[in-house]
Structure formats: structure tokens, C-alpha cells
Design a protein around this motif. Sequence first.
Motif, PDB file in Angstrom:
ATOM      1  N   ASP A   1     -18.241  -2.044  37.889  1.00 31.48           N
ATOM      2  CA  ASP A   1     -16.962  -1.808  37.966  1.00 31.48           C
ATOM      3  C   ASP A   1     -16.195  -0.841  36.897  1.00 31.48           C
ATOM      4  N   LEU A   2     -16.355  -0.699  35.757  1.00 33.71           N
ATOM      5  CA  LEU A   2     -15.999   0.259  34.340  1.00 33.71           C
ATOM      6  C   LEU A   2     -15.495   1.664  34.842  1.00 33.71           C
ATOM      7  N   ARG A   3     -14.723   2.582  35.131  1.00 33.99           N
ATOM      8  CA  ARG A   3     -14.063   3.672  35.588  1.00 33.99           C
ATOM      9  C   ARG A   3     -14.032   4.261  34.468  1.00 33.99           C
ATOM     10  N   ILE A   4     -14.387   5.512  33.906  1.00 34.52           N
ATOM     11  CA  ILE A   4     -14.241   6.228  33.067  1.00 34.52           C
ATOM     12  C   ILE A   4     -13.358   7.234  33.007  1.00 34.52           C
ATOM     13  N   LEU A   5     -12.608   7.916  32.653  1.00 35.57           N
ATOM     14  CA  LEU A   5     -12.237   9.198  32.384  1.00 35.57           C
ATOM     15  C   LEU A   5     -11.855   9.549  31.241  1.00 35.57           C
ATOM     16  N   SER A   6     -13.034  10.509  31.060  1.00 35.39           N
ATOM     17  CA  SER A   6     -13.340  11.804  29.790  1.00 35.39           C
ATOM     18  C   SER A   6     -12.524  12.755  30.087  1.00 35.39           C
ATOM     19  N   LEU A   7     -11.442  13.179  28.913  1.00 36.88           N
ATOM     20  CA  LEU A   7     -10.871  13.961  28.334  1.00 36.88           C
ATOM     21  C   LEU A   7     -11.555  14.966  28.403  1.00 36.88           C
ATOM     22  N   GLY A   8     -11.066  16.378  28.910  1.00 39.33           N
ATOM     23  CA  GLY A   8     -11.631  17.472  28.597  1.00 39.33           C
ATOM     24  C   GLY A   8     -12.373  17.492  29.226  1.00 39.33           C
ATOM     25  N   THR A   9     -12.786  17.001  30.125  1.00 37.23           N
ATOM     26  CA  THR A   9     -13.820  17.299  30.956  1.00 37.23           C
ATOM     27  C   THR A   9     -13.212  18.000  32.491  1.00 37.23           C
ATOM     28  N   ALA A  10     -13.697  18.581  34.026  1.00 38.60           N
ATOM     29  CA  ALA A  10     -13.159  18.907  35.184  1.00 38.60           C
ATOM     30  C   ALA A  10     -12.395  17.347  35.946  1.00 38.60           C
ATOM     31  N   GLY A  11     -10.786  17.851  36.025  1.00 35.19           N
ATOM     32  CA  GLY A  11     -10.414  17.188  36.120  1.00 35.19           C
ATOM     33  C   GLY A  11      -9.439  16.110  35.923  1.00 35.19           C
ATOM     34  N   ALA A  12     -10.167  16.151  34.464  1.00 36.08           N
ATOM     35  CA  ALA A  12      -9.288  15.373  33.450  1.00 36.08           C
ATOM     36  C   ALA A  12      -8.422  16.128  32.058  1.00 36.08           C
ATOM     37  N   PRO A  13      -8.162  17.230  32.176  1.00 37.68           N
ATOM     38  CA  PRO A  13      -7.175  17.692  30.711  1.00 37.68           C
ATOM     39  C   PRO A  13      -7.484  17.477  29.668  1.00 37.68           C
ATOM     40  N   ASP A  14      -6.861  17.683  29.144  1.00 34.61           N
ATOM     41  CA  ASP A  14      -7.070  16.864  27.038  1.00 34.61           C
ATOM     42  C   ASP A  14      -5.747  17.437  26.853  1.00 34.61           C
ATOM     43  N   PRO A  15      -4.209  16.308  26.997  1.00 31.44           N
ATOM     44  CA  PRO A  15      -3.627  16.286  26.670  1.00 31.44           C
ATOM     45  C   PRO A  15      -3.322  16.078  24.570  1.00 31.44           C
ATOM     46  N   ALA A  16      -4.691  16.212  23.900  1.00 26.25           N
ATOM     47  CA  ALA A  16      -4.632  15.730  22.821  1.00 26.25           C
ATOM     48  C   ALA A  16      -3.117  15.894  21.836  1.00 26.25           C
ATOM     49  N   GLU A  17      -2.652  16.840  21.593  1.00 26.53           N
ATOM     50  CA  GLU A  17      -1.109  17.272  21.011  1.00 26.53           C
ATOM     51  C   GLU A  17       0.239  17.045  21.578  1.00 26.53           C
ATOM     52  N   ASP A  18       0.285  16.766  22.998  1.00 25.46           N
ATOM     53  CA  ASP A  18       1.801  16.554  23.520  1.00 25.46           C
ATOM     54  C   ASP A  18       1.721  15.942  24.163  1.00 25.46           C
ATOM     55  N   PRO A  19       2.894  15.101  22.964  1.00 21.89           N
ATOM     56  CA  PRO A  19       2.989  13.427  23.739  1.00 21.89           C
ATOM     57  C   PRO A  19       3.654  13.410  25.491  1.00 21.89           C
ATOM     58  N   ALA A  20       4.588  14.197  25.391  1.00 30.00           N
ATOM     59  CA  ALA A  20       4.632  13.945  26.562  1.00 30.00           C
ATOM     60  C   ALA A  20       3.961  14.331  28.217  1.00 30.00           C
ATOM     61  N   ALA A  21       2.815  15.642  28.037  1.00 28.02           N
ATOM     62  CA  ALA A  21       1.557  15.472  28.836  1.00 28.02           C
ATOM     63  C   ALA A  21       0.862  14.002  28.594  1.00 28.02           C
ATOM     64  N   ALA A  22       0.637  13.793  27.078  1.00 32.50           N
ATOM     65  CA  ALA A  22      -0.276  12.034  27.100  1.00 32.50           C
ATOM     66  C   ALA A  22       0.023  11.228  27.446  1.00 32.50           C
ATOM     67  N   GLU A  23       2.223  10.950  27.660  1.00 32.25           N
ATOM     68  CA  GLU A  23       2.805  10.045  28.138  1.00 32.25           C
ATOM     69  C   GLU A  23       2.482   9.680  29.263  1.00 32.25           C
ATOM     70  N   ARG A  24       2.446  11.159  30.768  1.00 28.90           N
ATOM     71  CA  ARG A  24       2.215  11.066  31.870  1.00 28.90           C
ATOM     72  C   ARG A  24       0.945  10.403  31.512  1.00 28.90           C
ATOM     73  N   LEU A  25       0.197  11.126  31.273  1.00 32.24           N
ATOM     74  CA  LEU A  25      -1.455  10.631  31.806  1.00 32.24           C
ATOM     75  C   LEU A  25      -1.254   8.988  31.762  1.00 32.24           C
ATOM     76  N   ILE A  26      -1.001   8.361  30.650  1.00 36.23           N
ATOM     77  CA  ILE A  26      -1.306   7.161  30.319  1.00 36.23           C
ATOM     78  C   ILE A  26      -0.770   6.266  31.448  1.00 36.23           C
ATOM     79  N   ASP A  27       1.040   6.695  31.793  1.00 36.32           N
ATOM     80  CA  ASP A  27       1.835   6.142  32.722  1.00 36.32           C
ATOM     81  C   ASP A  27       0.706   6.076  34.072  1.00 36.32           C
ATOM     82  N   GLN A  28       0.049   6.916  34.433  1.00 37.60           N
ATOM     83  CA  GLN A  28      -0.762   7.813  35.398  1.00 37.60           C
ATOM     84  C   GLN A  28      -2.110   6.693  35.506  1.00 37.60           C
TER      85      GLN A  28
END
Length: 392
Positions: free
Chosen positions: A61-88
Motif C-alpha cells: 500500500d506504500l506510495r513513493i513520490l520520487s522527486l525529479g521525475t515527471a509530475g514531481a519536480p525537485d525543490p532541493a534548494e528552495d525552502p519555500a517550494a520544499a515546504e509546499r511539497l512537504i505540506d501537500q
Amino acid sequence: MVLSGLGRLGLWLHLRGRHPAMPDRIALSPGDGPLLVMRATPEAHAAATQVGARLVKARPDLRILSLGTAGAPDPAEDPAAAERLIDQARPFALLLLGADLPAGLITAAAARDIPIILGDAHLDPQDGGWSLRAAMRRALLGEMQAVMVADADSYDTARRMGISRRRLTMTGPVTQIHEPLSCTEAERAGFAQLMSGRHAWLAACVPPSEEAAVVEAHRAALRLSHRALLFLVPDSAERADALADEIEASGLIVARRTADEEPIEEVQVMISDGPTEMGLWYRLAPVTYLGGTLSGDDANSRNPFEPAALGSAIVHGPATDRFATEWRQLDGAHAARRVSDAEDLAGAIAELSQPDLIATLASNAWTVSTGGVGVAMQIAAPVLKVLEERPA
């Protein structure tokens, strides 16, 4: 996140002005199962594939969100974008694979008490120093719940960075599993009987630019063991007969695969008719030099996991770009012998007539080349532990 003054300054300078364009919404996998955010460097692609497979097998039942793939951009160095990703995404954990420590993503996850796990990591020895960059990476690494490094040097670096043994594990690298190359068993057994305990080594897919160095290395081996045998595979079948003529003219006794000749007692060099029987030669030779790595003429060089998987100790030159990840894994595990030039190659081949040295290299190489599944399970274990311990 508790940072030293130097670490805080390093992190601020690193993240300052880094605001790549990011979508407002992230496409998440359907379903209501627990979600893991996973980020892997390009070098850790094999790790991501194998660890992901282990996790899903354990928890369908595990879902894996792989960053850097289609539909999952990588917010590695952008704190604001990373916060939005974690919150969503609201993940139960963040799994990082590879050497990168993405500051924005780690900062956002740590601020929300999301467990962070690092696996398949190769750390730079300079990370153990006291530069601004090292202080920042030390602080980021301190946020990890578990740190799993791929080699002994990285383990030592992590200890110098202040990571406790309780949180630190040396797993070895996650490697792609390659099926061993096949051969005809009757032919292998026949050759082995003919060789009757002779020391043998293989020079695989040797370009013309390295032929002289290989022959000189064999002369060095013959000075220590007069019965030494070289299996020489040119990088092109068309080169076999001409190469055999040249080596015979230099005074060595040659057997030719093209003429169905065999490595009888008097033969010093066996010339293959090209790279079509590598599974046979790897099995017969306890030591393999992989051609193309000395000169960089590597268009036809072989994957080093081929001889490793069949128990042959490996020697290579400095030109390792063609299979950079595999060479990094083998060298990091002290599972290959690196040489710098033709003279160094001759010394290594002569030295590797000693069975104990061969056995150590071959055993380490076999472990690296076949240990991918076990290491993937080690990396998956702390992720599954977080999942089991999380509140309902």
C-alpha cells in the motif's frame, strides 16, 4: 534545526537567492496509503530502483513520490517550494539516496519533524574539515535519523563529522545485479585440466594502444612464475591473428583460438578471437585487467561487474569514466587494484601471482557486485521501521 554559527551562515549563503520555478500543486500517487518522499542523485538510480522495489514488496500500500521525475519536480534548494511539497504530500519520511544533502528539502522536513534517512551515501573527505561548506553539511547530516554510507572512507568521514555510531551504518553500495556471463562447462573443465594449476591472468578487450603494455606485464609475471599464462582478448576479432603474429615475433609462444589451439604447457599466451567468450575467460583467470582503462581508448571496455561476479580479481587504469559508478563502488570497497601506467601494470600483475592477494580482491569484488539486494534491504529497513512506529 540547531545549527552552529558557522553552519547557520553556510546554510544561509547556500540557500540565498535559490528560488527555481515550482508548480503550486504536486501530482501525488492515487490511494490513501502512507507516502514516502524519495530523492536520489543520478549516480544512485540503481539504489532508488532496488530500494523502492524492496519497500513496495514489504508494504504494497506504500506510495513513493520520487522527486525529479515527471509530475514531481525537485525543490532541493528552495525552502519555500520544499515546504509546499512537504505540506501537500504529508510524507511519513524523507529518504535521500546518494551524496547530495539538499538543504532546502532537509530544512523543510526537519522543521516539520519528518524523519530523514540517508542511504547509499559517498561522503567527501573534505566534509570532515572546518570550511563553511563542511560546517553546513555537518549540520544537515546531523538532522538524519539514520545514515547509511557505501564505503569505509565515507564511514570515517561521517564519524569525523560527529555522527554517532548508533545512527551510522556502513552497508556497502547498492549495485545493479548482473547475471554472470555463461560458458560451456565442458570446455571450461577441459581448459582447467590443461592448465593444471598454472597462474593465469586475463587482459580483456585490449585496444592496440595497450597491447605492448599488456605483453610487458606478462613478461614481468613470467619472471616470477615461468609457467604463467596470459589470456589476451583484443577489442576486435579482426585484430587477433595479426596480434598473435606480433607476439610470436617477440619471442613468446602463442596459441590461437581462431585455429582451435589449446593452452598446453609450453604456451605462454592464448589469443582469443574477440570478446564473444568472456564468461569462459573470466572463469579461468583469477586476475583480470580490463582493457581501455590505461589509455582511455575504452570504446569496447567491459563492465567491471562481469569479472567481479565470476570471482576474478580486477586490475584497472585511471580511465574509468565509461563505468564510473561501478568503478567508484569497487575502488571504495578495496575490491580492485588501480594502476597508473604501463610500469605500474607490470608490477601489479607480477604481485598478483600471490593467491592471498588475489583472494582478497576477488572476494571484495564479488561482494560488491552481488550484494545489491542485501544492501537495498538494509536501506529499506529504517524506512519500514519509521512506518511501523508512526501513529495511526
